[in-house]
Design a protein around this motif. Structure first.
Motif, short mmCIF file in Angstrom:
data_model
loop_
_atom_site.label_atom_id
_atom_site.label_comp_id
_atom_site.label_asym_id
_atom_site.label_seq_id
_atom_site.Cartn_x
_atom_site.Cartn_y
_atom_site.Cartn_z
N GLN A 2 1.08 -1.15 -0.07
CA GLN A 2 0.16 0.01 -0.06
C GLN A 2 0.80 1.13 0.00
OE1 GLN A 2 -3.19 0.66 -0.15
NE2 GLN A 2 -4.10 -1.38 -0.25
N GLU A 5 -1.36 4.49 3.45
CA GLU A 5 -1.76 3.80 4.70
C GLU A 5 -2.88 4.84 5.43
OE1 GLU A 5 0.83 0.70 4.38
OE2 GLU A 5 -0.62 0.92 5.91
N SER A 7 -5.54 5.07 8.80
CA SER A 7 -5.53 4.44 9.98
C SER A 7 -6.76 5.52 10.53
CB SER A 7 -4.21 4.71 10.62
OG SER A 7 -3.97 6.14 10.79
N GLN A 9 -7.99 1.43 10.74
CA GLN A 9 -8.86 0.55 9.84
C GLN A 9 -10.09 0.50 10.32
OE1 GLN A 9 -6.93 -3.29 9.46
NE2 GLN A 9 -8.34 -3.79 7.65
N SER A 25 1.60 8.58 3.49
CA SER A 25 2.28 8.04 2.37
C SER A 25 3.78 8.65 2.51
CB SER A 25 1.74 8.43 1.09
OG SER A 25 2.45 7.77 0.11
N GLY A 99 -5.93 4.28 -0.71
CA GLY A 99 -5.71 3.44 0.53
C GLY A 99 -6.76 2.57 0.77
#
Lengths: 108, 114
Positions: A2, A5, A7, A9, A25, A99
């Protein structure tokens, strides 16, 4: 691998709470888009940020593009059940990279 | 209202079957895309097309082919479906050349390969 990312999730909160989700990133992007995908639907564009440091507001949603154009955040104030969905960021450079998303559930 | 329509919302196929996923857009967009969406992996680009009869491979083209005979229609073909192609498939279109424009997505086609 990826390139973007996101966050957290998963995020489950009560109605009225505030939250922030992140999109990070190591790559520099010319712009970054945020989409929301509701259950059973395709993603829908919320906003595009272009300039480093840019802040855009969409009602209770505040989007910020990092100064270096490598990361972005989405802050929701006083979340409502209608905000429930998958929030996807997409970095635009020579191509577009998504993402994996943050799945938000807002409980009444 | 702009619209991207995917022909099938849910499909169940057997291993080895040929599968066609159809996508039609009514916005006269130049660019069309096929993505697959898997939990934890986000959207991965399979193929895209920037003009009629033109196609470009995305990140994961293996096992797939596409057809764009008319501007408004972009088809994804699985020549011989396999279980690892079980996924949500999303079609999208955009107006602007390159990657800068908004993507308009269909509702998705959930494919299960048994």
């Amino acid at each position: 691998t990826q390139l973007l990312e996101q966050s957290p999730q998963f995020l489950s909160i009560q109605e009225g709470e505030n939250l922030t989700v992140y999109c990070n990133s190591s790559s520099v992007f010319s712009s970054l888009q945020w989409y929301r995908q509701e259950p059973g639907e395709g993603p829908v564009l919320l906003v595009t940020v272009v300039t480093g440091g840019e802040v855009k507001k969409l009602k209770r949603l505040t989007f910020q593009f990092g100064d270096a154009r490598k990361d972005s955040s989405l802050h929701i104030t006083a979340a409502q059940p209608g905000d429930t969905g998958l929030y996807l960021c997409a970095g635009v450079g020579n191509d577009m990279r998504f993402g994996a998303g943050t799945r938000l559930t807002v409980k009444p | 209202d702009v619209k991207v329509t995917q022909s099938s919302r849910y499909l169940v196929k057997r291993t080895g079957e040929k599968v066609f996923l159809e996508c039609v857009q009514d916005m006269d967009h130049e660019n069309m895309f096929w993505y697959r969406q898997d939990p934890g992996l986000g959207l991965r680009l399979i193929y895209f097309s920037y003009d009629v009869k033109m196609k470009e491979k995305g990140d994961i083209p293996e096992g797939y082919s596409v057809s764009r005979e008319k501007k408004e229609r972009f088809s994804l073909i699985l020549e011989s479906a396999s279980t690892n192609q079980t996924s949500m498939y999303l079609c999208a279109s955009s107006y602007w050349a390159g990657w800068t424009g908004e993507l308009f997505f269909g509702e998705g086609s959930r494919l299960t390969v048994l």
